[in-house]
Design a protein around this motif. Structure first.
Motif, PDB file in Angstrom:
ATOM      1  N   LEU A 167       3.424   9.469  -6.328  1.00 38.69           N
ATOM      2  CA  LEU A 167       4.289  10.705  -6.784  1.00 38.69           C
ATOM      3  C   LEU A 167       5.446  10.629  -8.067  1.00 38.69           C
ATOM      4  CD1 LEU A 167       5.353  11.625  -2.859  1.00 38.69           C
ATOM      5  CD2 LEU A 167       3.750  12.791  -4.186  1.00 38.69           C
ATOM      6  N   SER A 168       6.053   9.345  -7.796  1.00 43.20           N
ATOM      7  CA  SER A 168       6.990   9.097  -8.871  1.00 43.20           C
ATOM      8  C   SER A 168       7.388   7.757  -8.610  1.00 43.20           C
ATOM      9  CB  SER A 168       8.053  10.269  -8.877  1.00 43.20           C
ATOM     10  OG  SER A 168       9.053   9.784 -10.100  1.00 43.20           O
ATOM     11  N   ILE A 169       7.209   7.050  -9.872  1.00 42.19           N
ATOM     12  CA  ILE A 169       8.201   5.477  -9.646  1.00 42.19           C
ATOM     13  C   ILE A 169       9.561   5.363  -9.672  1.00 42.19           C
ATOM     14  CG2 ILE A 169       5.970   4.603 -11.045  1.00 42.19           C
ATOM     15  CD1 ILE A 169       8.033   4.621 -13.929  1.00 42.19           C
ATOM     16  N   GLU A 170      10.352   6.599 -10.015  1.00 42.74           N
ATOM     17  CA  GLU A 170      11.576   6.796 -10.032  1.00 42.74           C
ATOM     18  C   GLU A 170      11.875   7.244  -8.395  1.00 42.74           C
ATOM     19  OE1 GLU A 170      13.088   9.273 -12.829  1.00 42.74           O
ATOM     20  OE2 GLU A 170      12.089   8.125 -14.220  1.00 42.74           O
ATOM     21  N   LEU A 171      11.093   7.729  -7.349  1.00 40.25           N
ATOM     22  CA  LEU A 171      11.300   8.162  -5.947  1.00 40.25           C
ATOM     23  C   LEU A 171      12.177   7.302  -5.571  1.00 40.25           C
ATOM     24  CD1 LEU A 171      11.013  10.852  -4.521  1.00 40.25           C
ATOM     25  CD2 LEU A 171       8.937   9.923  -3.705  1.00 40.25           C
ATOM     26  N   ASP A 172      13.117   7.493  -4.821  1.00 37.30           N
ATOM     27  CA  ASP A 172      13.639   6.667  -3.979  1.00 37.30           C
ATOM     28  C   ASP A 172      12.878   6.608  -2.490  1.00 37.30           C
ATOM     29  OD1 ASP A 172      15.909   5.294  -2.756  1.00 37.30           O
ATOM     30  OD2 ASP A 172      17.047   6.858  -2.147  1.00 37.30           O
ATOM     31  N   PHE A 173      13.055   5.400  -1.839  1.00 39.22           N
ATOM     32  CA  PHE A 173      12.081   5.171  -0.634  1.00 39.22           C
ATOM     33  C   PHE A 173      12.928   4.085   0.218  1.00 39.22           C
ATOM     34  CE2 PHE A 173      10.816   2.135  -3.869  1.00 39.22           C
ATOM     35  CZ  PHE A 173      10.937   1.026  -3.139  1.00 39.22           C
ATOM     36  N   GLU A 174      12.673   3.986   1.521  1.00 38.35           N
ATOM     37  CA  GLU A 174      12.929   3.031   2.229  1.00 38.35           C
ATOM     38  C   GLU A 174      11.839   2.865   3.408  1.00 38.35           C
ATOM     39  OE1 GLU A 174      17.276   2.389   3.330  1.00 38.35           O
ATOM     40  OE2 GLU A 174      17.216   4.277   2.962  1.00 38.35           O
ATOM     41  N   PHE A 175      11.392   1.642   3.678  1.00 37.14           N
ATOM     42  CA  PHE A 175      10.426   1.470   4.682  1.00 37.14           C
ATOM     43  C   PHE A 175      11.371   0.763   6.142  1.00 37.14           C
ATOM     44  CE2 PHE A 175       8.359  -0.022   0.811  1.00 37.14           C
ATOM     45  CZ  PHE A 175       7.590   0.945   0.552  1.00 37.14           C
ATOM     46  N   VAL A 176      10.871   1.307   7.307  1.00 37.07           N
ATOM     47  CA  VAL A 176      11.266   0.926   8.287  1.00 37.07           C
ATOM     48  C   VAL A 176      10.302   0.362   9.224  1.00 37.07           C
ATOM     49  CG1 VAL A 176      12.141   1.712  10.614  1.00 37.07           C
ATOM     50  CG2 VAL A 176      12.642   2.953   8.699  1.00 37.07           C
ATOM     51  N   ILE A 177      10.423  -1.098   9.682  1.00 35.85           N
ATOM     52  CA  ILE A 177       9.215  -1.814  10.140  1.00 35.85           C
ATOM     53  C   ILE A 177       9.604  -2.365  11.506  1.00 35.85           C
ATOM     54  CG2 ILE A 177       7.633  -3.719   9.854  1.00 35.85           C
ATOM     55  CD1 ILE A 177       7.956  -3.358   6.727  1.00 35.85           C
ATOM     56  N   ILE A 178       9.169  -1.801  12.592  1.00 31.07           N
ATOM     57  CA  ILE A 178       9.525  -2.266  13.943  1.00 31.07           C
ATOM     58  C   ILE A 178       8.677  -3.281  14.526  1.00 31.07           C
ATOM     59  CG2 ILE A 178       9.974  -1.235  16.342  1.00 31.07           C
ATOM     60  CD1 ILE A 178       9.364   1.316  13.626  1.00 31.07           C
ATOM     61  N   PHE A 179       9.253  -4.419  14.917  1.00 31.77           N
ATOM     62  CA  PHE A 179       8.557  -5.564  15.430  1.00 31.77           C
ATOM     63  C   PHE A 179       8.838  -5.804  16.927  1.00 31.77           C
ATOM     64  CE2 PHE A 179       8.513  -6.735  11.000  1.00 31.77           C
ATOM     65  CZ  PHE A 179       7.315  -7.465  10.892  1.00 31.77           C
ATOM     66  N   THR A 180       7.696  -5.666  17.890  1.00 32.34           N
ATOM     67  CA  THR A 180       7.902  -5.728  19.208  1.00 32.34           C
ATOM     68  C   THR A 180       7.701  -7.207  19.569  1.00 32.34           C
ATOM     69  OG1 THR A 180       7.399  -3.609  19.607  1.00 32.34           O
ATOM     70  CG2 THR A 180       7.104  -4.994  21.563  1.00 32.34           C
ATOM     71  N   HIS A 181       8.766  -7.713  20.310  1.00 29.82           N
ATOM     72  CA  HIS A 181       8.709  -9.001  20.980  1.00 29.82           C
ATOM     73  C   HIS A 181       8.373  -9.080  22.409  1.00 29.82           C
ATOM     74  CE1 HIS A 181      10.498 -13.510  20.937  1.00 29.82           C
ATOM     75  NE2 HIS A 181       9.449 -13.394  21.346  1.00 29.82           N
ATOM     76  N   VAL A 182       7.196  -9.247  22.741  1.00 30.75           N
ATOM     77  CA  VAL A 182       7.149  -9.471  24.259  1.00 30.75           C
ATOM     78  C   VAL A 182       7.183 -11.017  24.651  1.00 30.75           C
ATOM     79  CG1 VAL A 182       5.294  -9.369  26.311  1.00 30.75           C
ATOM     80  CG2 VAL A 182       5.332  -7.714  24.383  1.00 30.75           C
ATOM     81  N   MET A 183       8.308 -11.104  25.355  1.00 32.17           N
ATOM     82  CA  MET A 183       8.920 -12.632  25.604  1.00 32.17           C
ATOM     83  C   MET A 183       8.408 -13.319  26.808  1.00 32.17           C
ATOM     84  SD  MET A 183      12.767 -11.444  24.406  1.00 32.17           S
ATOM     85  CE  MET A 183      13.361 -13.165  24.286  1.00 32.17           C
ATOM     86  N   ASP A 184       7.632 -12.700  27.536  1.00 32.60           N
ATOM     87  CA  ASP A 184       7.103 -13.428  28.710  1.00 32.60           C
ATOM     88  C   ASP A 184       5.482 -13.421  28.825  1.00 32.60           C
ATOM     89  OD1 ASP A 184       9.415 -11.444  29.512  1.00 32.60           O
ATOM     90  OD2 ASP A 184       9.718 -13.510  30.407  1.00 32.60           O
TER      91      ASP A 184
ATOM     92  N   TYR B   1       0.718  -1.216  -0.066  1.00 34.86           N
ATOM     93  CA  TYR B   1       0.087   0.031  -0.040  1.00 34.86           C
ATOM     94  C   TYR B   1       1.015   1.321   0.048  1.00 34.86           C
ATOM     95  CZ  TYR B   1      -3.070   3.631   1.760  1.00 34.86           C
ATOM     96  OH  TYR B   1      -3.613   4.981   1.743  1.00 34.86           O
ATOM     97  N   ASP B   2       1.880   1.101   0.805  1.00 31.09           N
ATOM     98  CA  ASP B   2       2.644   2.383   0.897  1.00 31.09           C
ATOM     99  C   ASP B   2       3.451   2.611  -0.407  1.00 31.09           C
ATOM    100  OD1 ASP B   2       1.860   3.333   3.374  1.00 31.09           O
ATOM    101  OD2 ASP B   2       3.620   2.308   4.327  1.00 31.09           O
ATOM    102  N   LEU B   3       4.164   1.682  -0.859  1.00 29.70           N
ATOM    103  CA  LEU B   3       4.700   1.520  -2.137  1.00 29.70           C
ATOM    104  C   LEU B   3       3.905   2.253  -3.246  1.00 29.70           C
ATOM    105  CD1 LEU B   3       7.302   0.955  -3.731  1.00 29.70           C
ATOM    106  CD2 LEU B   3       6.334  -1.170  -4.360  1.00 29.70           C
ATOM    107  N   LYS B   4       2.721   1.753  -3.397  1.00 28.06           N
ATOM    108  CA  LYS B   4       1.801   2.404  -4.406  1.00 28.06           C
ATOM    109  C   LYS B   4       1.589   3.969  -4.275  1.00 28.06           C
ATOM    110  CE  LYS B   4      -0.944  -1.836  -5.391  1.00 28.06           C
ATOM    111  NZ  LYS B   4      -2.100  -2.645  -5.228  1.00 28.06           N
ATOM    112  N   LYS B   5       1.388   4.084  -2.690  1.00 28.17           N
ATOM    113  CA  LYS B   5       1.202   5.617  -2.447  1.00 28.17           C
ATOM    114  C   LYS B   5       2.593   6.517  -2.992  1.00 28.17           C
ATOM    115  CE  LYS B   5       1.532   6.646   2.004  1.00 28.17           C
ATOM    116  NZ  LYS B   5       1.074   6.944   3.198  1.00 28.17           N
ATOM    117  N   ILE B   6       3.660   5.957  -2.541  1.00 30.50           N
ATOM    118  CA  ILE B   6       4.853   6.412  -3.201  1.00 30.50           C
ATOM    119  C   ILE B   6       5.118   6.604  -4.631  1.00 30.50           C
ATOM    120  CG2 ILE B   6       7.512   6.209  -3.264  1.00 30.50           C
ATOM    121  CD1 ILE B   6       7.261   4.968  -0.437  1.00 30.50           C
ATOM    122  N   ASN B   7       4.656   5.413  -5.401  1.00 31.64           N
ATOM    123  CA  ASN B   7       4.765   5.623  -6.790  1.00 31.64           C
ATOM    124  C   ASN B   7       3.912   6.504  -7.387  1.00 31.64           C
ATOM    125  OD1 ASN B   7       6.731   3.637  -6.944  1.00 31.64           O
ATOM    126  ND2 ASN B   7       5.385   1.923  -7.372  1.00 31.64           N
TER     127      ASN B   7
END
Length: 214
Positions: free
Chosen positions: A124-141, A116-122
């Protein structure tokens, strides 16, 4: 398209994490607290934005960027972070952030959000540079000392704890992305954080940066 090819987002995030860890005291872990009490992407977005603006003083680091043009000046589509040269009509880089719990990889919704985010970026422009930052939280107890209104999605966290024999983290998150990145020109890097604790629970975060292959 002019792109900011020399930005080191990985190093920027590692610096942010180090500074967060420096804020810890003997009985309080900031990252653990932030991660389990609410979504953490805005917290990380702001800290990453500040670090980027310090490093790239000749650029504008826009938070919640909205692109306006002559044909759609009422657009309300927002982009988490945009790196901007003021002499250009478009950003030179977009960074989108999302936060999840580790148990979310049992569904396709994480990858659906990336697409979804990639389509939103595209848009603007399919040549646009991008990066995704995805944070996963692990509750271990698994403790029942707090209800869903304090630790978010506690019932799902506890259910995941019971299934831990079936799932391994972060290996299964790596596999999740490897399966979906096979046929496209993307790659990911993982940043592990130190173990933290909040309300008798061990908390660990895994941060994934998805970008185009060089």
């Amino acid at each position: 398209m002019n792109t900011l090819i020399n930005i080191d987002l990985i190093n920027c995030i590692e610096t942010v994490i180090d500074r967060i860890q420096d804020n810890n005291i003997s009985d309080f872990n900031e990252l653990a607290y932030i991660s389990v009490t609410s979504k953490s992407e805005s917290y990380f977005r702001d800290k990453i934005a500040i670090e980027l603006q310090k490093r790239y003083k000749d650029k504008v680091i826009s938070r919640e960027y909205v692109f306006r043009n002559e044909t759609d000046d009422k657009s309300n589509k927002r982009y988490d972070l945009a790196i901007y040269d003021t002499n250009l009509s478009l950003p030179i880089k977009i960074i989108e952030l999302k936060s999840w719990y580790v148990h979310d990889i049992r569904s396709s919704k994480v990858w659906n959000e990336v697409i979804y985010d990639l389509k939103k970026i595209n848009e603007l422009s399919i040549e646009l540079d991008f990066e995704f930052v995805i944070i996963f939280t692990h509750v271990m107890d698994s403790y029942h000392d707090l209800h869903d209104g304090i630790i978010k999605y506690q019932s799902m966290v506890n259910a995941d704890y019971k299934k831990r024999i079936q799932m391994k983290y972060p290996e299964d998150i790596d596999n999740y992305f490897n399966m979906r990145l096979t046929d496209i020109n993307f790659e990911f890097k993982r940043i592990d954080t130190k173990l933290g604790k909040y309300r008798n629970r061990d908390i660990k975060n895994y941060i994934y940066v998805i970008s185009k292959k060089n």
